[in-house]
Write a protein that holds these residues in place. Structure first.
Motif, PDB file in Angstrom:
ATOM      1  N   VAL A  27      -9.235  13.911  -9.883  1.00  0.00           N
ATOM      2  CA  VAL A  27      -8.163  14.095  -8.906  1.00  0.00           C
ATOM      3  C   VAL A  27      -8.270  13.024  -7.829  1.00  0.00           C
ATOM      4  O   VAL A  27      -7.268  12.421  -7.426  1.00  0.00           O
ATOM      5  CB  VAL A  27      -8.215  15.513  -8.288  1.00  0.00           C
ATOM      6  CG1 VAL A  27      -7.283  15.628  -7.102  1.00  0.00           C
ATOM      7  CG2 VAL A  27      -7.869  16.552  -9.337  1.00  0.00           C
ATOM      8  N   ALA A  28      -9.476  12.763  -7.366  1.00  0.00           N
ATOM      9  CA  ALA A  28      -9.672  11.744  -6.334  1.00  0.00           C
ATOM     10  C   ALA A  28      -9.254  10.370  -6.841  1.00  0.00           C
ATOM     11  O   ALA A  28      -8.607   9.605  -6.119  1.00  0.00           O
ATOM     12  CB  ALA A  28     -11.130  11.719  -5.881  1.00  0.00           C
ATOM     13  N   LEU A  29      -9.591  10.052  -8.086  1.00  0.00           N
ATOM     14  CA  LEU A  29      -9.192   8.759  -8.656  1.00  0.00           C
ATOM     15  C   LEU A  29      -7.676   8.661  -8.772  1.00  0.00           C
ATOM     16  O   LEU A  29      -7.095   7.627  -8.468  1.00  0.00           O
ATOM     17  CB  LEU A  29      -9.845   8.551 -10.023  1.00  0.00           C
ATOM     18  CG  LEU A  29     -11.335   8.252 -10.006  1.00  0.00           C
ATOM     19  CD1 LEU A  29     -11.878   8.205 -11.436  1.00  0.00           C
ATOM     20  CD2 LEU A  29     -11.631   6.958  -9.288  1.00  0.00           C
ATOM     21  N   ALA A  30      -7.039   9.748  -9.190  1.00  0.00           N
ATOM     22  CA  ALA A  30      -5.577   9.745  -9.297  1.00  0.00           C
ATOM     23  C   ALA A  30      -4.934   9.575  -7.928  1.00  0.00           C
ATOM     24  O   ALA A  30      -3.960   8.843  -7.783  1.00  0.00           O
ATOM     25  CB  ALA A  30      -5.103  11.035  -9.958  1.00  0.00           C
ATOM     26  N   GLN A  31      -5.493  10.238  -6.936  1.00  0.00           N
ATOM     27  CA  GLN A  31      -4.954  10.103  -5.585  1.00  0.00           C
ATOM     28  C   GLN A  31      -5.149   8.683  -5.065  1.00  0.00           C
ATOM     29  O   GLN A  31      -4.269   8.140  -4.401  1.00  0.00           O
ATOM     30  CB  GLN A  31      -5.599  11.116  -4.638  1.00  0.00           C
ATOM     31  CG  GLN A  31      -5.139  12.529  -4.897  1.00  0.00           C
ATOM     32  CD  GLN A  31      -5.879  13.550  -4.059  1.00  0.00           C
ATOM     33  OE1 GLN A  31      -6.949  13.269  -3.533  1.00  0.00           O
ATOM     34  NE2 GLN A  31      -5.321  14.729  -3.950  1.00  0.00           N
ATOM     35  N   ASN A  32      -6.296   8.077  -5.362  1.00  0.00           N
ATOM     36  CA  ASN A  32      -6.530   6.696  -4.946  1.00  0.00           C
ATOM     37  C   ASN A  32      -5.553   5.750  -5.637  1.00  0.00           C
ATOM     38  O   ASN A  32      -5.048   4.819  -5.020  1.00  0.00           O
ATOM     39  CB  ASN A  32      -7.971   6.269  -5.235  1.00  0.00           C
ATOM     40  CG  ASN A  32      -8.949   6.845  -4.251  1.00  0.00           C
ATOM     41  OD1 ASN A  32      -8.570   7.279  -3.168  1.00  0.00           O
ATOM     42  ND2 ASN A  32     -10.205   6.871  -4.623  1.00  0.00           N
ATOM     43  N   ALA A  33      -5.290   5.982  -6.915  1.00  0.00           N
ATOM     44  CA  ALA A  33      -4.340   5.142  -7.645  1.00  0.00           C
ATOM     45  C   ALA A  33      -2.941   5.317  -7.057  1.00  0.00           C
ATOM     46  O   ALA A  33      -2.209   4.333  -6.888  1.00  0.00           O
ATOM     47  CB  ALA A  33      -4.350   5.490  -9.133  1.00  0.00           C
ATOM     48  N   ASP A  34      -2.563   6.562  -6.748  1.00  0.00           N
ATOM     49  CA  ASP A  34      -1.257   6.811  -6.138  1.00  0.00           C
ATOM     50  C   ASP A  34      -1.149   6.113  -4.791  1.00  0.00           C
ATOM     51  O   ASP A  34      -0.124   5.512  -4.476  1.00  0.00           O
ATOM     52  CB  ASP A  34      -1.009   8.315  -5.961  1.00  0.00           C
ATOM     53  CG  ASP A  34      -0.767   9.027  -7.278  1.00  0.00           C
ATOM     54  OD1 ASP A  34      -0.489   8.361  -8.289  1.00  0.00           O
ATOM     55  OD2 ASP A  34      -0.861  10.269  -7.289  1.00  0.00           O
ATOM     56  N   TYR A  39       0.918   1.713  -1.474  1.00  0.00           N
ATOM     57  CA  TYR A  39       0.645   0.570  -0.598  1.00  0.00           C
ATOM     58  C   TYR A  39       1.324  -0.692  -1.147  1.00  0.00           C
ATOM     59  O   TYR A  39       1.996  -1.421  -0.414  1.00  0.00           O
ATOM     60  CB  TYR A  39      -0.867   0.359  -0.475  1.00  0.00           C
ATOM     61  CG  TYR A  39      -1.252  -0.936   0.190  1.00  0.00           C
ATOM     62  CD1 TYR A  39      -1.091  -1.101   1.561  1.00  0.00           C
ATOM     63  CD2 TYR A  39      -1.769  -1.991  -0.544  1.00  0.00           C
ATOM     64  CE1 TYR A  39      -1.444  -2.299   2.182  1.00  0.00           C
ATOM     65  CE2 TYR A  39      -2.120  -3.190   0.066  1.00  0.00           C
ATOM     66  CZ  TYR A  39      -1.956  -3.329   1.432  1.00  0.00           C
ATOM     67  OH  TYR A  39      -2.298  -4.517   2.027  1.00  0.00           O
ATOM     68  N   LYS A  40       1.178  -0.936  -2.440  1.00  0.00           N
ATOM     69  CA  LYS A  40       1.764  -2.124  -3.062  1.00  0.00           C
ATOM     70  C   LYS A  40       3.286  -2.087  -2.985  1.00  0.00           C
ATOM     71  O   LYS A  40       3.921  -3.083  -2.640  1.00  0.00           O
ATOM     72  CB  LYS A  40       1.316  -2.231  -4.523  1.00  0.00           C
ATOM     73  CG  LYS A  40      -0.151  -2.555  -4.681  1.00  0.00           C
ATOM     74  CD  LYS A  40      -0.558  -2.499  -6.137  1.00  0.00           C
ATOM     75  CE  LYS A  40      -2.045  -2.727  -6.290  1.00  0.00           C
ATOM     76  NZ  LYS A  40      -2.450  -2.615  -7.698  1.00  0.00           N
ATOM     77  N   ARG A  41       3.867  -0.938  -3.289  1.00  0.00           N
ATOM     78  CA  ARG A  41       5.325  -0.810  -3.217  1.00  0.00           C
ATOM     79  C   ARG A  41       5.812  -0.948  -1.784  1.00  0.00           C
ATOM     80  O   ARG A  41       6.878  -1.506  -1.535  1.00  0.00           O
ATOM     81  CB  ARG A  41       5.765   0.530  -3.805  1.00  0.00           C
ATOM     82  CG  ARG A  41       5.637   0.581  -5.308  1.00  0.00           C
ATOM     83  CD  ARG A  41       6.286   1.786  -5.943  1.00  0.00           C
ATOM     84  NE  ARG A  41       6.710   2.815  -5.028  1.00  0.00           N
ATOM     85  CZ  ARG A  41       6.455   4.108  -5.156  1.00  0.00           C
ATOM     86  NH1 ARG A  41       5.783   4.537  -6.187  1.00  0.00           N
ATOM     87  NH2 ARG A  41       6.894   4.982  -4.276  1.00  0.00           N
ATOM     88  N   GLY A  42       5.032  -0.433  -0.836  1.00  0.00           N
ATOM     89  CA  GLY A  42       5.391  -0.546   0.576  1.00  0.00           C
ATOM     90  C   GLY A  42       5.414  -1.990   1.042  1.00  0.00           C
ATOM     91  O   GLY A  42       6.303  -2.395   1.792  1.00  0.00           O
ATOM     92  N   LEU A  43       4.434  -2.765   0.613  1.00  0.00           N
ATOM     93  CA  LEU A  43       4.425  -4.195   0.961  1.00  0.00           C
ATOM     94  C   LEU A  43       5.661  -4.895   0.393  1.00  0.00           C
ATOM     95  O   LEU A  43       6.329  -5.655   1.086  1.00  0.00           O
ATOM     96  CB  LEU A  43       3.166  -4.882   0.431  1.00  0.00           C
ATOM     97  CG  LEU A  43       1.912  -4.776   1.258  1.00  0.00           C
ATOM     98  CD1 LEU A  43       0.743  -5.447   0.538  1.00  0.00           C
ATOM     99  CD2 LEU A  43       2.086  -5.386   2.632  1.00  0.00           C
ATOM    100  N   ALA A  44       5.947  -4.630  -0.861  1.00  0.00           N
ATOM    101  CA  ALA A  44       7.099  -5.273  -1.499  1.00  0.00           C
ATOM    102  C   ALA A  44       8.408  -4.817  -0.853  1.00  0.00           C
ATOM    103  O   ALA A  44       9.359  -5.598  -0.763  1.00  0.00           O
ATOM    104  CB  ALA A  44       7.104  -4.967  -2.990  1.00  0.00           C
ATOM    105  N   ALA A  45       8.447  -3.592  -0.371  1.00  0.00           N
ATOM    106  CA  ALA A  45       9.674  -3.064   0.251  1.00  0.00           C
ATOM    107  C   ALA A  45      10.015  -3.787   1.545  1.00  0.00           C
ATOM    108  O   ALA A  45      11.175  -3.784   1.963  1.00  0.00           O
ATOM    109  CB  ALA A  45       9.528  -1.565   0.501  1.00  0.00           C
ATOM    110  N   THR A  46       9.040  -4.437   2.161  1.00  0.00           N
ATOM    111  CA  THR A  46       9.338  -5.156   3.403  1.00  0.00           C
ATOM    112  C   THR A  46      10.280  -6.330   3.159  1.00  0.00           C
ATOM    113  O   THR A  46      10.903  -6.827   4.096  1.00  0.00           O
ATOM    114  CB  THR A  46       8.047  -5.665   4.086  1.00  0.00           C
ATOM    115  OG1 THR A  46       7.381  -6.592   3.237  1.00  0.00           O
ATOM    116  CG2 THR A  46       7.113  -4.519   4.429  1.00  0.00           C
ATOM    117  N   CYS A  47      10.413  -6.754   1.921  1.00  0.00           N
ATOM    118  CA  CYS A  47      11.301  -7.867   1.580  1.00  0.00           C
ATOM    119  C   CYS A  47      12.740  -7.402   1.373  1.00  0.00           C
ATOM    120  O   CYS A  47      13.663  -8.221   1.336  1.00  0.00           O
ATOM    121  CB  CYS A  47      10.814  -8.555   0.310  1.00  0.00           C
ATOM    122  SG  CYS A  47       9.094  -9.116   0.420  1.00  0.00           S
ATOM    123  N   ALA A  48      12.936  -6.096   1.225  1.00  0.00           N
ATOM    124  CA  ALA A  48      14.246  -5.559   0.856  1.00  0.00           C
ATOM    125  C   ALA A  48      15.317  -5.774   1.914  1.00  0.00           C
ATOM    126  O   ALA A  48      16.493  -5.915   1.575  1.00  0.00           O
ATOM    127  CB  ALA A  48      14.122  -4.071   0.533  1.00  0.00           C
TER     128      ALA A  48
END
Length: 113
Positions: A27-34, A39-48
């Motif tokens: 569960v902890a690994l899944a939460q870390n992956a999520d 985080y990655k999608r949030g960074l990319a969203a700054t370009c939108a």
């Protein structure tokens, strides 16, 4: 306590603990992956705001469409803006606000693989 019962009790307890901890760590690994993906999608969203969702562009906005670039091409351009090798109106200032790792993340999220 019955010696025979005690003989099997310790391995049973250890098995239950092992299963419990392995489930918890999954569960902890899944939460870390999520969290990492968010985080990655949030960074990319700054370009939108300028380049549209996922870099597909904003009609009549006059900004370049960036979803046709490979990740490598995009990273090269972002680093050029950051270093000042490429001029622009706002991109040089924006690019300087990101670490090289963050720029790579953005390029990997938005660029073609």
């Amino acid at each position: 306590m019955d010696p025979m019962r005690a003989k099997y009790l310790k391995p049973a307890i250890l098995a239950v603990l092992y299963i419990g901890f392995s489930q918890w760590s999954s569960v902890a690994l899944a939460q870390n992956a999520d969290a990492s993906n968010l985080y990655k999608r949030g960074l990319a969203a700054t370009c939108a705001n300028c380049h549209g969702t996922d870099g597909i562009g904003v009609p009549n906005a006059g900004m370049p469409i960036i979803n046709n670039l490979t990740s490598e091409q995009m990273l090269t351009q972002l680093k050029a803006f950051k270093s000042g090798a490429r001029e622009g109106t706002i991109m040089p200032q924006l690019a300087k606000g990101y670490s090289d790792e963050q720029l790579a993340t953005i390029a990997n999220q938005l660029g073609k693989k």
